[in-house]
Design a protein around this motif. Structure first.
Motif, short mmCIF file in Angstrom:
data_model
loop_
_atom_site.label_atom_id
_atom_site.label_comp_id
_atom_site.label_asym_id
_atom_site.label_seq_id
_atom_site.Cartn_x
_atom_site.Cartn_y
_atom_site.Cartn_z
N SER A 42 0.79 -1.11 -0.15
CA SER A 42 -0.13 -0.09 0.01
C SER A 42 0.77 1.37 -0.07
CB SER A 42 -0.97 0.01 1.36
OG SER A 42 -1.52 1.15 1.35
N LYS A 43 0.29 2.34 -0.63
CA LYS A 43 1.12 3.76 -0.65
C LYS A 43 0.29 4.48 0.09
CE LYS A 43 3.43 3.57 -5.12
NZ LYS A 43 3.51 4.27 -6.45
N VAL A 44 -0.65 4.18 0.72
CA VAL A 44 -1.50 5.26 1.63
C VAL A 44 -0.80 5.81 2.64
CG1 VAL A 44 -3.66 5.35 2.91
CG2 VAL A 44 -3.67 4.03 1.05
N SER A 45 0.09 5.16 3.42
CA SER A 45 0.90 5.80 4.52
C SER A 45 2.31 4.78 4.46
CB SER A 45 0.27 5.76 5.71
OG SER A 45 -0.21 4.51 6.13
N PHE A 46 3.25 5.36 5.20
CA PHE A 46 4.37 4.72 5.54
C PHE A 46 4.63 5.27 7.04
CE2 PHE A 46 8.98 5.14 5.72
CZ PHE A 46 9.39 3.83 5.10
N VAL A 47 5.32 4.11 7.60
CA VAL A 47 5.77 4.07 8.93
C VAL A 47 7.11 3.64 9.28
CG1 VAL A 47 4.58 2.13 9.81
CG2 VAL A 47 5.23 3.92 11.39
N ASP A 48 7.91 4.43 9.79
CA ASP A 48 9.47 3.66 10.16
C ASP A 48 9.57 3.71 11.77
OD1 ASP A 48 11.81 3.20 10.91
OD2 ASP A 48 12.78 4.12 9.45
N LEU A 372 -11.19 3.95 4.19
CA LEU A 372 -11.94 4.26 2.83
C LEU A 372 -10.73 4.34 1.85
CD1 LEU A 372 -14.90 6.43 3.72
CD2 LEU A 372 -15.02 4.19 2.81
N ALA A 373 -9.62 4.79 2.41
CA ALA A 373 -8.38 5.01 1.29
C ALA A 373 -7.76 3.67 0.90
CB ALA A 373 -7.32 5.83 2.06
N HIS A 374 -8.02 2.71 2.08
CA HIS A 374 -7.39 1.39 1.76
C HIS A 374 -8.44 0.74 0.70
CE1 HIS A 374 -3.51 0.98 3.95
NE2 HIS A 374 -4.14 1.80 4.60
N TRP A 375 -9.64 0.99 0.81
CA TRP A 375 -10.87 0.44 0.06
C TRP A 375 -10.64 1.01 -1.38
CZ3 TRP A 375 -15.25 3.34 -1.74
CH2 TRP A 375 -16.00 2.67 -2.26
N LEU A 376 -10.44 2.24 -1.46
CA LEU A 376 -10.22 2.78 -2.71
C LEU A 376 -9.22 2.10 -3.50
CD1 LEU A 376 -10.91 6.68 -3.53
CD2 LEU A 376 -12.19 4.68 -4.16
N GLU A 377 -7.85 1.96 -2.88
CA GLU A 377 -6.64 1.44 -3.40
C GLU A 377 -6.86 0.16 -4.10
OE1 GLU A 377 -3.10 0.88 -0.65
OE2 GLU A 377 -1.97 1.85 -1.94
N GLN A 378 -7.56 -0.82 -2.95
CA GLN A 378 -7.78 -2.09 -3.13
C GLN A 378 -8.73 -2.26 -4.46
OE1 GLN A 378 -9.78 -3.88 0.04
NE2 GLN A 378 -9.39 -6.07 -0.47
N ILE A 379 -9.90 -1.60 -4.64
CA ILE A 379 -10.78 -2.03 -5.47
C ILE A 379 -10.13 -1.29 -6.81
CG2 ILE A 379 -12.87 -2.22 -4.17
CD1 ILE A 379 -13.77 0.34 -4.96
N GLN A 380 -9.20 -0.27 -6.84
CA GLN A 380 -8.82 0.16 -8.05
C GLN A 380 -7.72 -0.72 -8.57
OE1 GLN A 380 -8.16 4.37 -7.07
NE2 GLN A 380 -10.28 5.00 -7.33
N ASP A 381 -7.14 -1.29 -7.77
CA ASP A 381 -5.97 -2.17 -8.14
C ASP A 381 -6.43 -3.36 -8.80
OD1 ASP A 381 -3.85 -3.69 -8.61
OD2 ASP A 381 -3.10 -3.38 -6.37
#
Ligand code: COA
Length: 381
Positions: A42-48, A372-381
């Motif tokens: 996922s590109k929605v967020s990034f954590v280190d 919802l951001a993950h949902w969109l990313e998932q269904i658009q992929d």
């Protein structure tokens, strides 16, 4: 907020559970709790967690907390870029105009027992929304947009309605002239809130909006994988967020501060808990091994807010919270355990006068964006 080059394209190999210890198993190895198993890219967020870095779509959380608003951050998370002013105005207007809930949803909430958990009321009402706004073709961009607008807009109204109705008070209708956070606080109390308090809540919503893969996001994605509608996706994520190991920590912090009672009792209370091998609520994190960047931001906000609201120059709750953090850090220093995001959000929500069992609902009001951001990313992929 204006910024160039917003998405640096980093992605997290998101696992079923946030963890740092587990190795990635081969296909046939059993991994309890899916620890270390990559579940999605996922590109929605990034954590280190080693450096305490959290980015939404390539933008550091600190910048968003300082310069953005919850609705602008929502747009960024959903559409992978900051909106132009006209786009933000349109999105904000659409959300504002869809805040009201149908009287039959209010009637449904009225029928729920007043001693029930507010997250159950929220889950039931969100699932019911899906019956009023059927969203069968989830691949249709129009269906996606209006479902997103309705969910972002109506979740706070549902939360506020249950808050009022369970006390036997009338529901308060949303006000179109108020921003997202101010309107929510208004719907609880029928008073326009102090702008500093509303801004503090808005920042809490930004900071809780997204955090890579986690149990509730994973749960929503499993539901979404069947092409279920977004109301069902969000209601399943709400059910998962409800658990005390996920969305319940801020509530536990408020209850712990109440149990401690006074600054003098902080050290004995914490030492006793640690000797009994019990966890101190609002401390520690699966990913962060330095102080959670969101906790640092919220501490600053809490300090400002308490200074503003202090009576006779004193704010006992904040003084108590700071002492708990100071002693907690000292006692757990050796293990690298620090305050997390829920420590100061619990303190802030308490100051806003919210009932503690509603704290997970505030988390849900924010995290609906991430789901919802993950949902969109998932269904658009
Ligand atoms: N209080 C006391 N001890 C804690 C602690 C806490 N809040 N968090 C971690 N520890 C201890 C662990 O028990 C472990 O001790 P051990 O080495 O003697 O076995 C050690 O510190 C290392 O723990 P770590 O591996 O870093 O944490 P974890 O991944 O096991 O747990 C949490 C992470 C979030 C589940 C845990 O910190 C926790 O339950 N915190 C309280 C609840 C909370 O605030 N949750 C919200 C998270 S945003």
């Amino acid at each position: 907020m204006r910024r160039e080059g917003i998405n640096e394209g980093k992605s997290n190999q998101a696992t079923g559970h946030e963890t740092r210890k587990a190795k990635t198993p081969t296909m046939l190895e059993f991994s309890p709790g899916l620890a270390g198993v990559p579940a999605a890219k996922s590109k929605v967020s990034f954590v280190d967690g080693r450096t305490g870095l959290l980015e939404y779509r390539g933008i550091r959380i600190n910048e968003l907390a300082e310069h953005s608003s919850f609705l602008e951050t929502t747009y960024l998370l959903l559409y992978d870029r900051l909106p132009a002013q006209a786009e933000l105005d349109r999105f904000s207007a659409d959300v504002t105009h869809h805040r009201r809930i149908k009287y039959r949803i209010t009637d449904l909430i009225k029928c729920l027992p007043e001693h029930g958990h507010p997250m159950d009321a929220l889950q039931a009402a969100v699932a019911a929304l899906g019956m009023f706004y059927p969203a069968r073709n989830v691949l249709d961009p129009e269906v996606q947009y209006w479902s997103i607008v309705r969910l972002i807009a109506k979740v706070p109204t549902i939360v506020a309605a249950y808050y009022r109705l369970r006390r036997g008070d009338d529901q308060i209708q949303p006000r179109d002239d108020l921003d997202h956070a101010s309107n929510f606080l208004y719907m609880l109390t029928e008073k326009v809130p102090n702008p500093v308090v509303a801004k503090a809540l808005d920042t809490c919503l930004i900071l809780h909006a997204e955090h890579t893969m986690n149990a509730s996001t994973f749960s929503g994605m499993v539901t979404a994988s069947t092409l279920a509608d977004p109301y069902t996706v969000v209601s399943s994520a709400i059910g998962t967020l409800k658990g005390p190991l996920h969305g319940g920590a801020a509530q536990e912090v408020a209850e712990m501060l109440k149990a401690i009672g006074s600054v003098d009792n902080v050290r004995p209370y914490l030492e006793q808990k640690l000797a009994a091998k019990e966890k101190i609520m609002g401390f520690g994190h699966r990913i962060y091994k330095v102080k959670d960047p969101r906790a640092t931001i919220l501490q600053g906000i809490a300090r400002q807010l308490f200074a503003r609201l202090a009576r006779h120059g004193r704010s006992p709750l904040y003084e108590l919270a700071e002492e708990v953090e100071r002693v907690g850090e000292e006692l757990m220093q050796a293990k690298g355990i620090h305050a997390n995001v829920d420590f100061y959000s619990g303190v802030l929500y308490k100051t806003m006068g919210l009932d503690t069992d509603f704290f997970p609902c505030i988390f849900a009001m924010a995290r609906v964006t991430g789901w919802l951001a993950h949902w969109l990313e998932q269904i658009q992929d």
